[in-house]
Design a protein around this motif. Sequence first.
Motif, PDB file in Angstrom:
ATOM      1  N   GLY A  78      -3.010  -3.987  -1.382  1.00 26.25           N
ATOM      2  CA  GLY A  78      -2.548  -3.864  -0.004  1.00 26.25           C
ATOM      3  C   GLY A  78      -3.696  -3.897   0.979  1.00 26.25           C
ATOM      4  O   GLY A  78      -3.629  -4.553   2.026  1.00 26.25           O
ATOM      5  N   MET A  79      -4.800  -3.206   0.631  1.00 24.40           N
ATOM      6  CA  MET A  79      -5.984  -3.234   1.493  1.00 24.40           C
ATOM      7  C   MET A  79      -6.625  -4.619   1.504  1.00 24.40           C
ATOM      8  O   MET A  79      -7.164  -5.050   2.532  1.00 24.40           O
ATOM      9  N   ILE A 105      -1.052   1.427 -11.884  1.00 18.21           N
ATOM     10  CA  ILE A 105      -0.242   0.530 -11.041  1.00 18.21           C
ATOM     11  C   ILE A 105      -0.405   0.900  -9.577  1.00 18.21           C
ATOM     12  O   ILE A 105      -0.570   0.034  -8.707  1.00 18.21           O
ATOM     13  N   SER A 106      -0.370   2.198  -9.297  1.00 23.21           N
ATOM     14  CA  SER A 106      -0.491   2.659  -7.902  1.00 23.21           C
ATOM     15  C   SER A 106      -1.853   2.298  -7.327  1.00 23.21           C
ATOM     16  O   SER A 106      -1.952   1.873  -6.170  1.00 23.21           O
ATOM     17  N   THR A 107      -2.904   2.458  -8.121  1.00 22.00           N
ATOM     18  CA  THR A 107      -4.249   2.138  -7.655  1.00 22.00           C
ATOM     19  C   THR A 107      -4.380   0.656  -7.350  1.00 22.00           C
ATOM     20  O   THR A 107      -4.966   0.259  -6.331  1.00 22.00           O
ATOM     21  N   MET A 130       0.829  -1.204   0.000  1.00 20.84           N
ATOM     22  CA  MET A 130       0.000   0.000   0.000  1.00 20.84           C
ATOM     23  C   MET A 130       0.870   1.263   0.000  1.00 20.84           C
ATOM     24  O   MET A 130       0.588   2.224  -0.720  1.00 20.84           O
ATOM     25  N   SER A 131       1.936   1.247   0.786  1.00 23.59           N
ATOM     26  CA  SER A 131       2.822   2.406   0.889  1.00 23.59           C
ATOM     27  C   SER A 131       3.500   2.712  -0.441  1.00 23.59           C
ATOM     28  O   SER A 131       3.604   3.870  -0.851  1.00 23.59           O
ATOM     29  N   PHE A 132       3.974   1.666  -1.120  1.00 23.23           N
ATOM     30  CA  PHE A 132       4.596   1.881  -2.428  1.00 23.23           C
ATOM     31  C   PHE A 132       3.544   2.355  -3.434  1.00 23.23           C
ATOM     32  O   PHE A 132       3.859   3.137  -4.341  1.00 23.23           O
TER      33      PHE A 132
END
Length: 221
Positions: free
Chosen positions: A130-131, A122-124, A24-26
């Motif tokens: 992560g969630m 990619i970030s989404t 999630m952080s990345f």
Amino acid sequence: MTLDNTLRNYIHRYLILTCGLVIMSFGVAFSIKANMGISPISCLPYVLNLTNDFFTVGQYTMMMHVIFVLVQIFIYRRNYQLHQLLQIAVAVVLGLVIDLALIIVKDLTPGNYFQQVILFCISTFMVGFGMFLEIKGNVLMVAGEGMVKAIAEAVKTDFGKIKIMNDCTLVAISLAVGLIFSGKILGIREGTVLAAFGVGLVIKFCLKYFHFVDPFVRQAE
């Protein structure tokens, strides 16, 4: 279940949670580098950093999550479960890894809008995945989600409705901070709206199709 098995259970579940927090952080770091707008839950720490870089994005994230924990304590009062204070430790891990991720990807700069869109997607996905791992770990909620749950229970309203209201509030505060301290909108663009829906869709997709995670979860049962 023996004490040894119980301890192993919790260690395993917290490892799953930690993996989720790192991913999630990345995802948050990639979202910042995509420069298309930050997801509602992360936009306030990012905008605060842009207007006052005395603290890092990760440090602002930690402080925001501590406030979320305090809101939960105020709502639940005597019914507050003390083990939920571990949400503060979760916030510290999340904040530290966000700052580490931003250092690692500091030279990542999309050359055009298409590359921004790819990086944003990619970030989404990373934030959603992560969630998803956080849900699978099933030991703690991130403080933001915990606060939404507490408010929903207090006012006897659907979690989803309070989640939307909370996201809108964070975005509104971020807009105000940007306008007051810089005279312009900061960190909020089309990606902010898309992320609000996209992360939820990724979580639903993962819950439905990513069964390869199940063996790791069953080991913690």
